[in-house]
Each structure stands twice: as structure tokens, then as C-alpha cells.
Design a protein around this motif. Sequence first.
Motif, PDB file in Angstrom:
ATOM      1  N   HIS A  55       0.848  -1.197   0.000  1.00 55.70           N
ATOM      2  CA  HIS A  55       0.000   0.000   0.000  1.00 55.70           C
ATOM      3  C   HIS A  55       0.875   1.236   0.000  1.00 55.70           C
ATOM      4  O   HIS A  55       1.986   1.232   0.547  1.00 55.70           O
ATOM      5  CB  HIS A  55      -0.895   0.046   1.246  1.00 55.70           C
ATOM      6  N   ILE A  56       0.380   2.300  -0.598  1.00 54.55           N
ATOM      7  CA  ILE A  56       1.021   3.614  -0.534  1.00 54.55           C
ATOM      8  C   ILE A  56      -0.064   4.652  -0.264  1.00 54.55           C
ATOM      9  O   ILE A  56      -1.090   4.678  -0.943  1.00 54.55           O
ATOM     10  CB  ILE A  56       1.766   3.958  -1.837  1.00 54.55           C
ATOM     11  N   TRP A  57       0.177   5.495   0.749  1.00 54.35           N
ATOM     12  CA  TRP A  57      -0.736   6.610   1.036  1.00 54.35           C
ATOM     13  C   TRP A  57       0.007   7.917   0.801  1.00 54.35           C
ATOM     14  O   TRP A  57       1.077   8.155   1.374  1.00 54.35           O
ATOM     15  CB  TRP A  57      -1.202   6.565   2.499  1.00 54.35           C
ATOM     16  N   LEU A  58      -0.520   8.745  -0.072  1.00 51.64           N
ATOM     17  CA  LEU A  58       0.069  10.050  -0.371  1.00 51.64           C
ATOM     18  C   LEU A  58      -0.946  11.133  -0.018  1.00 51.64           C
ATOM     19  O   LEU A  58      -2.076  11.125  -0.509  1.00 51.64           O
ATOM     20  CB  LEU A  58       0.435  10.144  -1.852  1.00 51.64           C
ATOM     21  N   ARG A  59      -0.530  12.046   0.846  1.00 51.44           N
ATOM     22  CA  ARG A  59      -1.458  13.085   1.325  1.00 51.44           C
ATOM     23  C   ARG A  59      -0.972  14.477   0.950  1.00 51.44           C
ATOM     24  O   ARG A  59       0.208  14.789   1.068  1.00 51.44           O
ATOM     25  CB  ARG A  59      -1.613  12.992   2.849  1.00 51.44           C
ATOM     26  N   GLY A  60      -1.915  15.305   0.495  1.00 53.35           N
ATOM     27  CA  GLY A  60      -1.653  16.715   0.288  1.00 53.35           C
ATOM     28  C   GLY A  60      -2.439  17.517   1.306  1.00 53.35           C
ATOM     29  O   GLY A  60      -3.633  17.264   1.514  1.00 53.35           O
ATOM     30  N   GLU A  61      -1.781  18.470   1.964  1.00 57.35           N
ATOM     31  CA  GLU A  61      -2.439  19.277   2.992  1.00 57.35           C
ATOM     32  C   GLU A  61      -2.307  20.764   2.655  1.00 57.35           C
ATOM     33  O   GLU A  61      -1.263  21.203   2.143  1.00 57.35           O
ATOM     34  CB  GLU A  61      -1.815  19.029   4.366  1.00 57.35           C
ATOM     35  N   GLY A  62      -3.343  21.492   2.963  1.00 56.31           N
ATOM     36  CA  GLY A  62      -3.324  22.936   2.789  1.00 56.31           C
ATOM     37  C   GLY A  62      -3.780  23.622   4.055  1.00 56.31           C
ATOM     38  O   GLY A  62      -4.775  23.211   4.663  1.00 56.31           O
ATOM     39  N   ALA A  63      -3.067  24.659   4.485  1.00 59.68           N
ATOM     40  CA  ALA A  63      -3.425  25.369   5.714  1.00 59.68           C
ATOM     41  C   ALA A  63      -2.920  26.804   5.634  1.00 59.68           C
ATOM     42  O   ALA A  63      -2.016  27.126   4.844  1.00 59.68           O
ATOM     43  CB  ALA A  63      -2.842  24.663   6.935  1.00 59.68           C
TER      44      ALA A  63
END
Length: 617
Positions: free
Chosen positions: A113-121
Motif C-alpha cells: 500500500h502507498i498513502w500520499l497526502r496533500g495538505e493545505g493550511a
Amino acid sequence: MKLTDIKIENFRGIRSLHLPLGGLTVLIGENNTGKSTVLEAIRLVLTRGFGVRRGGQFTEYDFHLKDSAATPQTANSISITLHFAEEQQDEWPEEVIQQMEPDSQLDVNGLYHIWLRGEGAYNQGAGSFETKWAFLNNSGVELNLKNATPLNLISRFVPLFFLSALRDASQEFGQRGQFWSGFLKSIQLPDEQREKIEEMLREVNTSVIGANAGLTEVTKKIADAGRLVPLDSADPVALEAIPTRVFDMVGKIQVHLKSAYGAKLPLHRHGEGTQSLAVLMLFQAFTATNLAEAYAPESTPILALEEPEAHLHPSAIRSLGSFLEKMTGQILVTSHSGDLVSRVPVTALRRLYKRNGETKVGQVKSDVFSDRELQTIDYSIRLARGHYLFSRCWLLVEGESDFHLMPLLFELMGHSQDQVSFSVLEISQVIDKGEPLIKFAKALGIQWFLMADGDHAGNDYVNRANNHLGTGESLADRARALAHTDIEHEFWHNGYSDFMLSIVDPQTLNQITTQTANSVNKAKTLIEKAVKLVGYNDDAVQTLVGDVMAIIPPQTNNQAYSDVEKTKALIKSAIKQAGGKPAFAQALATEVRQRGANSIPQTIRDIIARVVQLAGG
């Protein structure tokens, strides 16, 4: 590497959404439910930078504002997580596993599995919006990256190709078109061949221009401008009928299509549908060529298409279903077309809808439905009535009369079928009394209500609906039987008997009265014979009682039975003489319009009000 699901939080119109994806996923739903937002979320994460970027990918317009007082600076952080996973062991090539370690996670079943997250704040201290990307472990904890290599590899192993709904063939096939320009730039000729071609082009150009002596005079006059502006003194003016340099000629390459009559016209002179279809074919050619030239064999592209059906004829739209399934890679599509969804597997559909302000997703899972149920869904809905999937609520009815009459009654009560967004489904021919359609509606998040006849069979429909109630729901929330045998009897007993009698001609009326009386007398005679046989021949008694029941149900009052049979015969005759059930429904609706909506039986008015309430969310 296949994208198995995406989680979105606080991005544009979506507060929270977990969306499972397949090899082919078709997103359907009303406007502003988040279909395009999903595609844009994937695009933003897969075309990202690395680390923290101020003023980067996410802007103030991307933040979900929960109310009118919220601002992007005070809104909750954006989070978009893409989950890639193996469906079976050794599915991913060894090259992918080696290069993505240690960012790929192995589960207890031996699947990666691979989890890639993009976050904006919003960073209060810096006074700016920041965007950050990270890999996660299987517990959702951010992994420490030594460099940007894994992020760059994701773009290589899972390239994204995006085709917007707003596409203009003249621009797409122009020199700067996002797909077309790549093909133009790839045209490279050896210098010797280029020079030879350009010499021939100059000769052709000279011959064309020289065919008109007046053009020579024009050239001389324009050259006089050299007195006012600096121009080449030797040869200040050149007329070109055709480009005389290869790079200029390549930039002006046009697509021409021949019509069925042999006329050859530039693409932009054809209809919008033909132009749109040509762009789709260009998109397919671009992705196939680009993959072969720029990406590794182990790459699995994501092809995202917004409303590919735009401007197409229904038959062309239906053919898109098989076209999409044949495309290389993982396909994500948004659509508003019932014709398109009628040609893709029902398990590929994801219906986005709003419930109490929250974005929900409906999905048909094959392990929840039997093969027979899926066949019924295909036959009753998907293949013939794909547009039903875009309704907010389904009104399930027993028979043909209900199907024709109920939409007219909704209109008379001020509820347009399109504005309310409901559909009427006849379920008398559906297996298991229509239960597969109820299950289907619930799976996709479509509201439903059952209207049944007021007889024994109708009670069976209602009892089956009872098996599909949601938490906290009562049977009255989802189903109701009419007070009388069917919808025609409902109107007969609520002031419309005179209207139906007016349709029946006098001769038929007399025949029905006579036949009803004879039927009652025959029933009485059979009953008397049965009484005499009691105690002497049980088998004969049972046979005789069966004959009696075929003519007359148990009634304590012969006159009451006579009235029931007479009413049934009169209604049947009125329908026949009106021209059938559709024509009868129109005639009855016209009568209701004259009398006013308040003359509609109360039971039916209550059902209509409930459907409108359900469709309103």
C-alpha cells in the motif's frame, strides 16, 4: 499501481468524503455535489511540488467554508489522501516496489500500500497559505522523507492525464493545444531534407503569387512604406500564399474530415459533436503515445475525463461506454448522461449526493446483489432508463395506471417532475415484488417510496418494503397502500364515479348491470348446491366451493358483492372506451384540473407530499 480510494476533507464544497475507486469509475450526481472536485483533488496531489510551498497549489478558494462567517484563514485544513494498493500479491512490478521503499507499506496479507497526502493550511505567523505533501504509514502517521525522489516517482508510475469538460476543438488542435502541440513538436526533419522541402515551397508560392499581376503592383506599393519605417532595402515585401518554412507549415497543420457526401472540410467547420469526439480521440492518441515514449512499462496512468458526452449524439454517447473500457489505464469519468451510464457496468457507478449538507457516495457492490438481481436492475433501469439514476427519489408503483397517472397528479399539485427530481417506476413485473430496485436505490443513496394497491397483493408489497427500512424509520415513512383496490377505485370512491360513468356508453352500462345480476344468481345457486352436498361427498363439496370462490368472494351481503363486481366492470369499461390506460389517465387528469387539486383523494395527496419531502433531502 491502481488508485483504490481517495479521502477528501475540507476541500471546496466537500467537508468529508471517502470515495472507493475501480478500474473504471463513473461519477454521477447533481450539479455541485462534488464530481469535478474529486477529479481536481486528484490532479492537485499528483501534480504537486515537494515539501512546504507558500502560495503553492491550494489557494484561499479551495478551503471549505462551513458557514457565512467562515474565512479561508480560519477554515479547517485541507487534507487529500490518495491510497494506492495491490489487489493481489505480486501485482506491482519489482521495479515499483524497490524504488518506492520504504514509503510502500506491507499489510498482513502480503499486499503493498502507498498513502500520499496533500495538505493545505493558513500559516498565521507567515501570513500565507501553505501546501505540503507527505507519505503516510498504515496508521496514518507521516513518514520522514530524505529527498523528493519518491514523490517524483509517483508522477512517473501513476501519470495523470486530464481532459476538461470545457474543450474547444479550435484550441485543442491549435499550435498551443495541450495534446496537439506535442505531436507537432515531435516533427523533426534532417537539414538536407528540410532545405529541399522549403525550396519547393518557395517555388510553389512564387507560381501562385505570380498568377496575378496585380499582386506585383500591391507588393511595390507596400514597399513604399520603407520610406516611413525601416525595412530591408533589397526585398522589403514578401507575399506568401503558403508557409515557405517547415516549422511554420507544421504549426498550421489542420485536421480535415470528409463528410458522407465526399466534401472535405476543416474540423472547426463541422458540428460541435464531431469536434468534441475528435478531441476525445486526440486525448486517447496523446495518452497512448506519451506513455510509450515518456514512461516506464510498469506505469499505470490515470485518465480523468469530465463529461466526455458533451455535444454528442445519443448513439455516440452510448458507444463511449465500450470506448472507455478499452482505454489503457485507470479511467475516472464524470457524467450527466443516462445514455452513457447505460453502457458501463453498474458496479462502476459512484453516485455523489448531499444529505444534510454532507457529501455522500452511493455504490453498487456485486457481493450485495445476486446475479439475478443485477440482471433485473440492468433490464429495469440501467439499459433502458439510465436517466432514472439522476433522480433524487423513486416512487415505486404496482401497475400501468399508476405509472401514467401519478406524474400528472404531481403536476396538478404544483410539483414538476423535473423540478422535484423524482421518477415513477412500475414494479409489477420485477422479481421479488420490486425488492431489488429498493436495494438498488438504497445502495446509490436515492430516496424511495412505495405506493401499493389496497388489496391482498398490495399488502404483500408493503410487507416486503418493511424489510428495507433504515434506522429509526417507520413503515409509513417508506410505503403506503391505497384505501381501495387500485388507483381507479380510489378515485371512484372519492367523488369520480360520475366522471367514469360518463365515459361508458348506455348499452355497455346495461350489459354490465345484467351480467353482474346473472353472476350473483349463479353464485347463489352454486352455494345452495354446495349446502345440499355437505356430509355426502367431501371431494365434490370442495370442487364446488372452488367454483363458487372463482366467481364470488365470501360476502355476507349479495347486494354488496353485486356492487363490487359492477364497479370493477364499469371502471374496466371506462378505461377501454377512453382508449387504454394512458388515455384514461390523461382524461382523468383533465377532470381533476377542472375540479381542482383538492379533489384528489387524500391518500394520494399524502403520498405525493411524502415523495416531494424525500426528494427535497
